[in-house]
Each structure stands twice: as C-alpha cells, then as structure tokens.
Design an enzyme around this catalytic site. Structure first.
Site, short mmCIF file in Angstrom:
data_model
loop_
_atom_site.label_atom_id
_atom_site.label_comp_id
_atom_site.label_asym_id
_atom_site.label_seq_id
_atom_site.Cartn_x
_atom_site.Cartn_y
_atom_site.Cartn_z
N SER A 187 0.81 -1.23 0.00
CA SER A 187 0.00 0.00 0.00
C SER A 187 0.84 1.27 0.00
O SER A 187 0.31 2.35 -0.24
CB SER A 187 -0.93 0.01 1.22
OG SER A 187 -0.18 0.10 2.42
N LYS A 221 1.68 4.86 6.94
CA LYS A 221 1.13 5.64 5.83
C LYS A 221 1.82 7.01 5.82
O LYS A 221 2.61 7.34 6.71
CB LYS A 221 -0.38 5.85 6.00
CG LYS A 221 -1.20 4.57 6.12
CD LYS A 221 -1.26 3.78 4.83
CE LYS A 221 -2.09 2.51 5.02
NZ LYS A 221 -2.06 1.65 3.80
#
Length: 275
Positions: free
Chosen positions: A77, A134
């Site tokens: 991701s 992230k």
C-alpha cells in the site's frame, strides 16, 4: 500478518513489564537473601536469570520506547516508497518523548513535530494492536478535498506529473509525482513524492465508500493518513482520522527486505532513506 502484528504488540508489553520484575527480583536478593546464603551456594535460577535479563530488557525497552524501533512492511500500500517485506527503522524522538505503552506525550504538545509529508507509524484505528504505516497528508487545520484522483489542500489543487509505468505485477498502474505544501497556509514550502495510481477512476475517487464526507477540515490533534499506492491502499479515506496519541514514530531508513533474503528480489530498496 495480523498474528505477527499482535505478537509484536504483546512483546512490547512483556518487555516493559519485565524491566521492573527482573530488577526487583535482583534488588531483593541483593538486599536480603544474598548475605544469608552459605558461601559457595548456587543462586536460585530465578535470581540468576533476572540478573542476566534485567540489563537486556532495560536496554531494549529504552531503545524501543524512546529512540528507535524496527518494523516490517506487510503490504504494497506504500509503493513505490516502500515494498512489502521492507524492514524499516523508525525514530521515536521526532514526535516527542512518550510514556511507554500509553504513548502519551511528556514534554510536548499534541501534534508537535508531525509534519505534512512524513511517513509515520501509528496504531491502526480499527485494531490498536496492529501497527500501520502511511504518509501524513493532512494536519490539524487543513481543509482537504478528494475527488476524481484530485487532492486539494486548503483550496490548492496538488500538482501531478506522469513519471513512468509501475513495477510488476501492477502493469495497469502508473507513477505520478505529487507536489504538496508542507509548511503553513500561504507558505511556499513544498515536497514532492512519487505515488502509484491506476488509470481507472475508482469508487473512492468518485467519493463512494469513504468514511469521511469531503471537503473535510482536520480537527486539532488529528491527522489524515494515506498510502502512496493510492488506488491499492486501505487508508484514512476509509476509517477515522488518526489521533496524535496513536502515532508511534517517523519512518527513516530501510535496512533490509524480506524478499531480498528469501528470493533476492527488491534488494534495490535496502540501505535507503525514506522520503
């Protein structure tokens, strides 16, 4: 991977608890029982192990709680910045000294040190035993909008520039350069990073299936996290904003990759800094 994440969570708790337990056993033995033992008599095994383990768990506990901590990237991701299997080191001091386990700040204010564009480690809002990684794309006070692959911060649409095809196996994806402001509103401070995005407009790009209603104003002490692999990232678009107390550290360095060890793939990522 969830099993591994839970194990690392409980391991951190065990290390913190082991420090006072082993230290207390060693101290009590030194003050009360050591003098009473006959000369030449062997120490009880629990004392022997406590004397050995105490400096070890103390060192590891201080290192993990206040200085650096290792993590393994579980998915793609964050491509192309991070690959699945990347083993990274995150520093803990950039985001303030915090109480172990509770992660509350000691000498700094919530949000201090966390900047737009940082790659951060944090507790997953849906399961705090799991650590996520992230990019911080919006900080307190930002007004953001996201639709049709266009990300807007404080009324300024981010710039994108096509830079080439993605690495296999995502042949249908492409790379673009994202240029977004890192300083306060009205400043000329910018940062560029590469994101991986599909040519196809997804449901999320249309505003479907999102947790938030855009435009969105980021409240005090909260942060919006998104993956660099924008169309293959389960991120802050789909769950609540991340609280300052849940942020664990800033990702700094890739020291190894699991695939490089097992199959000699993705070795180009090791020994590189994270931008």
């Amino acid at each position: 991977m969830s099993i591994f994440a839970n194990l690392t969570h409980y391991l951190a708790i065990i290390i913190i608890l082991a420090i006072p337990v082993t230290g207390l056993i060693w101290l009590i033995d030194s003050l009360f029982y050591k003098k009473k033992r006959r000369e030449g008599k062997k120490e009880p095994w629990i004392v022997d192990w406590s004397k050995f383990l105490f400096p070890v768990v103390l060192f590891v506990g201080v290192l993990r709680s206040f200085i650096i901590e290792p993590y393994v990237i579980p998915s793609g991701s964050m491509q192309p910045t991070l690959y699945a299997g990347d083993m990274i080191v995150a520093d803990k001091w950039s985001y303030g000294v915090r109480v172990p386990i509770l992660n509350t700040r000691l000498f700094s204010k919530p949000g201090e040190g966390i900047e737009r564009g940082d790659v951060a480690i944090f507790k997953f809002p849906k399961d705090e035993k799991v650590n996520y990684i992230k990019r911080v794309v919006a900080i307190p006070g930002d007004v953001i909008d996201y639709k049709n692959k266009q990300f807007t911060i404080n009324g300024e649409a981010l710039e994108y520039q096509y830079v080439g095809p993605a690495r296999a196996p995502e042949e249908e994806d492409l790379f673009v350069i994202e240029r977004f402001p890192t300083g306060p509103v009205g400043s000329n401070e910018y940062k560029e990073h590469t994101i991986q995005t599909s040519k196809i407009i997804t449901d999320a790009d249309r505003g479907l299936g999102l947790y938030h209603r855009f435009p969105l104003t980021i409240p005090e002490g909260k942060f919006l996290m998104m993956g660099d692999n924008r169309d293959n990232s389960y991120d802050g678009r789909f769950w609540e904003l991340v609280d300052d107390q849940k942020i664990l550290g800033k990702a700094r360095f890739i020291w190894m990759n699991y695939n490089c060890v097992t199959s000699f793939e993705d070795c180009d990522h090791i020994f590189t800094t994270i931008e």
